[in-house]
Design an enzyme around this catalytic site. Structure first.
Site, short mmCIF file in Angstrom:
data_model
loop_
_atom_site.label_atom_id
_atom_site.label_comp_id
_atom_site.label_asym_id
_atom_site.label_seq_id
_atom_site.Cartn_x
_atom_site.Cartn_y
_atom_site.Cartn_z
N LYS A 1 56.10 47.12 45.46
CA LYS A 1 55.88 46.30 47.07
C LYS A 1 57.35 45.81 47.46
CE LYS A 1 51.42 46.05 48.06
NZ LYS A 1 50.36 44.90 47.52
N LYS B 1 49.40 36.17 33.03
CA LYS B 1 50.19 37.00 34.24
C LYS B 1 51.96 35.66 34.12
CE LYS B 1 47.13 38.57 37.99
NZ LYS B 1 47.52 40.25 38.12
N LYS C 1 51.40 36.10 42.65
CA LYS C 1 49.80 36.76 41.87
C LYS C 1 49.05 36.21 42.35
CE LYS C 1 53.10 38.21 39.68
NZ LYS C 1 53.18 40.32 38.96
N ARG C 2 47.62 36.54 41.30
CA ARG C 2 46.88 35.61 41.44
C ARG C 2 46.76 34.98 40.22
NH1 ARG C 2 41.57 35.81 43.07
NH2 ARG C 2 41.08 34.54 42.13
N THR D 1 50.51 45.92 41.09
CA THR D 1 50.89 46.75 42.80
C THR D 1 52.70 45.92 43.51
OG1 THR D 1 48.84 46.22 43.76
CG2 THR D 1 49.57 48.48 43.05
N HIS E 1 40.19 48.86 36.40
CA HIS E 1 41.23 48.61 37.00
C HIS E 1 41.65 47.27 35.76
CE1 HIS E 1 42.02 49.91 40.94
NE2 HIS E 1 41.00 50.22 40.86
C1 26V Z 1 36.55 40.97 38.66
C2 26V Z 1 35.31 40.41 39.68
C3 26V Z 1 34.19 40.19 38.65
C4 26V Z 1 33.25 38.92 39.70
C5 26V Z 1 33.42 38.21 40.77
C6 26V Z 1 35.03 39.09 41.53
C7 26V Z 1 35.80 40.34 40.96
C8 26V Z 1 35.83 41.01 41.61
C9 26V Z 1 37.65 41.73 40.87
C10 26V Z 1 37.86 42.00 39.46
C11 26V Z 1 38.23 42.78 38.72
C12 26V Z 1 39.22 43.16 39.08
C13 26V Z 1 40.46 44.04 38.35
C14 26V Z 1 41.99 44.03 39.59
O1 26V Z 1 42.04 43.31 40.13
N1 26V Z 1 42.70 44.34 39.10
C15 26V Z 1 43.81 44.93 39.13
O2 26V Z 1 43.95 46.48 40.00
C16 26V Z 1 45.28 46.66 39.47
C17 26V Z 1 45.18 47.71 41.31
O3 26V Z 1 44.60 48.66 40.17
C18 26V Z 1 45.84 45.80 39.12
O4 26V Z 1 47.79 46.73 39.76
C19 26V Z 1 46.56 45.55 38.75
O5 26V Z 1 47.04 45.22 37.75
C20 26V Z 1 44.71 45.12 38.13
O6 26V Z 1 44.63 43.90 37.63
#
Ligand code: 26V
Length: 800
Positions: free
Chosen positions: A651, A545, A539-540, A647, A351
């Site tokens: 929406k 971004k 978004k975050r 995503t 992701h």
């Molecule tokens: C990384 C970490 C690192 C450690 C702590 C907790 C944590 C939680 C999540 C992540 C990775 C997040 C990756 C992510 O959210 N990617 C997003 O995924 C979406 C669904 O596929 C996508 O639409 C977004 O473009 C993408 O940034």
């Protein structure tokens, strides 16, 4: 369900009087809410056990979706919708004298996810059940979700999100199905009499994993799948211990509760924290024990025919060595056999393209916590590297960048690729970049493993539930079968010139905007013009971004208006909502900047209210549901090549917003369906970005010195924006890092494209037609479609 309004209303009334013995106390919002939950849960439980029974009897192949995050949102309304009871219930609530919204808002919104990845998991569960596929989620029941954001004096502060303070009505604790997790301690191998090896453990920490099940209700199909969330609890009874044991036990008890204590926030840079590693192992060990218990009657060799495990990013990838461990140590299979089975069970979804976000674990920390798993990863790595050395001599020099263990770190993405039969990205461009860049050498090793599954979202939640008036307009026009088959939304294309239809579309958007304006006023005190363009970026908060690019555009417009107050621009309301990771300093500065700009722009009467800037705090699923239906312009402006898919873009499209965006993630596929004239595309393309990185020929200083608009904005930041000194760091950071996300480089094109937006919005009919075209093509991004592709392409499932 065959209830009419009267029957449901009476059922609610009798449930309330059964629950509350004091007949004189008046019926209240919480009482109505509790009664509805109870009635619905009774209904669900019947179908739930029928579904489980069917799976037990027919033993279809099943998919298990392992994810550290499930961002479910409130469930009551979506359950009602899927039971075709939403309208009936709304009416019943009104007849009881209440506002349905008030009732539904009694429910907590569990923040068990960071953003896109977690929300995707929730849409996927909904679609899997709605398509009658046997598929279930496994995750962690964190007691604290992602922090609650409060803005104080323009700065983000974080508060704990204790979402369990009231009883959560949708979970069922199944203490009888608890399993034990074992961590740390020492382990060593000993020879058995027959010469085989056995792994023995000493002084292990033991934790109990207790499952809480949440029903996943399919759309009008009586399929109820399960989301099983594990809670970590102490195992031992601490009474009657020896004195010296007592404190040790207390320590263990404390550390057990910690494991499912809180969800880690996704940061700008990945950081390997021991507790996070414990959480990951806890999730996969509990889930695998649970699954293998369910399949105890079949032989290990047939497991891949009966189940598949999709791992949501690398977070649950320890499941690979853990299953291998069980097959080797407990089922006593040979390595080759065990490895073959393991590899046929796992499929991995990537992701992120941000290399700094990739998970790695320091070997020392890992070995201490998971000694046996470490041994197995070493062996996997050894065999993998040897195989390259022997069979792929041309890749020999690549071994250091392919090895699972390198530089005293365990590289989880590499483990996930090596240990699974499928690797997918989440949008076409993302999957291509994985093949040609990020995982190029792995792609050469395993070309057949790589595939794409473009993300999707649930039309039921993100259109039917959140935008009832638009839903009615669509259904009145093309019938209702689009709800089950969102591709049929293309039937709307016949109405792009129908002024009556477009007028209704307009009036719905205006009503949604008025509602949002009321929320904005209530929460921030800011009055916004509902005739203005609602320009939304939610978004975050992250550098890639590029919320900062959006702010620069606002400052540009403001400066123009200050110079020429009569300037004819379409009034705009810029709406932001975003959480920054608590340790992500720069992201927090941008939040402060937005508030500073808002405090200047919103109260400057000389610009006659033409610009308003709003930041809504504590962005979460529930807030998204309010903002999205009211959006005119959707900001999807990441640096090309960085956003895996996105995503939120889908929406907003589905709710009739037009997109201003870069050719990144799923925006590209969106452009391919709606055509470029129905979107506002700007900026560098991914290959141009790569080209610049490669040639090192970008000089941010030059770009800004040559653009007087940027000189002005940057100097305003440097010199303390209109007397506000806090934003200086942004200036220094941007230039000292040479603008790695090309905000300055893309600025000019962005401003020009925004001018096109401004003009287009004044051509009302054409704008509405474009809006309709976007809605009509949004079926391409239905998560039903995506799940259908996972089910046939990866999981090889048959419908239940
Ligand atoms: C990384 C970490 C690192 C450690 C702590 C907790 C944590 C939680 C999540 C992540 C990775 C997040 C990756 C992510 O959210 N990617 C997003 O995924 C979406 C669904 O596929 C996508 O639409 C977004 O473009 C993408 O940034």
């Amino acid at each position: 369900m065959e209830w009419d309004v009267k029957q449901l209303r009476e059922k609610i009334q009798t449930t309330i009087s059964e629950n509350h013995s004091d007949q004189n106390s008046p019926i209240s919002v919480p009482k109505v809410y509790e009664a509805i939950c109870q009635i619905l849960m009774e209904l669900i439980e019947k179908d739930w056990s029928r579904t489980n029974q069917k799976y037990d009897e027919t033993k279809p192949k099943q998919v298990f979706y392992f994810s550290m995050e499930f961002l479910l949102g409130r469930l009551l309304q979506s359950y009602l919708l899927n039971y075709q009871l939403l309208n009936t219930c709304n009416q019943a609530i009104k007849e009881l004298g209440f506002d349905p919204e008030e009732i539904y808002y009694c429910e907590q919104d569990p923040g068990l996810g960071n953003g896109g990845l977690g929300r995707l998991a929730a849409c996927f569960l909904d679609s899997t059940a709605s398509l009658s596929y046997p598929g279930h989620g496994y995750g962690i029941r964190f007691r604290y979700g992602l922090f609650e954001q409060r803005i104080i004096n323009g700065y983000q502060t974080e508060l704990p999100d204790y979402w369990l303070k009231d009883r959560y009505p949708w979970e069922i604790r199944r203490a009888d199905e608890a399993v034990t997790i074992q961590l740390a301690g020492h382990c060593y191998l000993k020879e058995r009499e027959d010469g085989s090896l056995i792994c023995l453990y000493e002084n292990q920490e033991k934790i109990m994993a207790v499952p809480y099940d949440i029903p996943i209700v399919g759309y009008d199909n009586q399929t109820i799948n399960t989301l099983r969330l594990w809670s970590a609890e102490p195992i031992a009874d601490i009474e009657e211990q020896e004195e010296d044991q007592y404190y040790h036990q207390l320590e263990q008890e404390h550390s057990s509760w910690q494991i499912s204590g809180f969800l880690y926030p996704d940061d700008s840079h990945y950081e390997g924290k021991q507790l996070r590693l414990k959480q990951q192992y806890f999730l996969v060990s509990a889930s695998l024990q649970d699954i293998l218990r369910k399949y105890s009657s079949i032989s290990s060799a047939t497991l891949p025919k009966k189940l598949v495990i999709q791992i949501n990013d690398t977070h649950p990838s320890l499941a690979i060595p853990e299953l291998l461990r069980i097959l080797l140590d407990e089922k006593r299979l040979e390595w080759e056999v065990a490895w073959e089975i393991t590899r046929k069970i796992f499929a991995y979804t990537n992701h992120t393209l941000m290399s700094e976000a990739l998970e790695t674990w320091p070997v020392d920390m890992f070995r201490e916590l998971l000694p046996r798993i470490y041994m197995l990863i070493e062996e996997i790595n050894e065999r993998f590297c040897q195989d390259i050395w022997l069979n792929q001599p041309h890749l020999r020099q690549k071994i250091p960048s392919l090895a699972i263990i390198a530089d005293h770190q365990i590289h989880m993405a590499r483990l996930a690729v090596v240990g699974s039969f499928s690797v997918n990205g989440v949008a076409k461009i993302h999957s291509e970049i994985l093949k040609t860049r990020e995982m190029k050498d792995f792609y050469h090793l395993y070309p057949k493993r790589f595939n794409n599954k473009t993300n999707g979202i649930s039309h039921r939640r993100w259109l039917v539930m959140v935008n009832p008036r638009l839903t009615h307009l669509i259904s009145d026009t093309i019938g209702t079968s689009w709800v089950r088959h969102p591709r049929e939304l293309t039937h709307l294309l016949r109405y792009t010139k129908d002024t009556f239809f477009l007028e209704q579309l307009h009036s719905i958007k205006q009503e949604n905007k008025r509602k949002l304006a009321a929320i904005i006023h209530q929460r921030t005190g800011i009055l916004v013009d509902d005739q203005s363009i609602f320009d939304v970026q939610i978004k975050r908060m992250h550098e890639y971004k590029r919320q900062l690019l959006n702010v620069f555009h606002i400052l540009y417009l403001y400066n123009e208006l200050k110079q020429n107050p009569k300037l004819d621009i379409t009034p705009r309301t810029f709406i932001f909502a975003a959480k920054a990771a608590p340790n992500y300093y720069f992201a927090k500065e941008v939040i402060k900047l937005i508030h500073t700009v808002a405090s200047i722009v919103n109260y400057d009467h000389t610009i006659h209210g033409k610009l308003k800037v709003v930041f809504l705090e504590n962005y979460n699923v529930s807030l998204a549901e309010k903002i999205i239906p009211a959006t005119d312009l959707s900001e999807q402006i990441s640096t090309a090549g960085k956003e895996a898919s996105g995503t939120g873009n889908m929406k907003m499209m589905m709710n009739g917003a037009l997109t201003i965006g870069t050719l990144d993630g799923a925006n590209i596929e969106m452009k391919n369906v709606v055509q470029k004239e129905n979107m506002f595309i700007f900026g560098l393309k991914a290959d141009e970005v790569y080209h610049i990185y490669q040639n090192n020929d970008y000089f941010a200083n030059e770009v800004y010195q040559n653009d007087e608009r940027l000189v002005r904005i940057l100097h305003q930041l440097r010199d303390g924006l209109f007397g506000h000194q806090e934003c200086k760091n942004i200036y220094y950071h941007l230039l000292s890092t040479n603008d790695p996300f090309f905000i300055l480089k893309d600025f000019s094109d962005y401003v020009e494209t925004q001018q096109l937006v401004d003009h287009s919005y004044t051509e009302k009919q054409r704008w509405l037609a474009k809006s309709l075209i976007n809605i009509a093509h949004s079926g391409k991004f239905s998560s039903d479609q995506t799940i259908q592709e996972y089910a046939t392409g990866i999981w090889k499932l048959r419908k239940g």
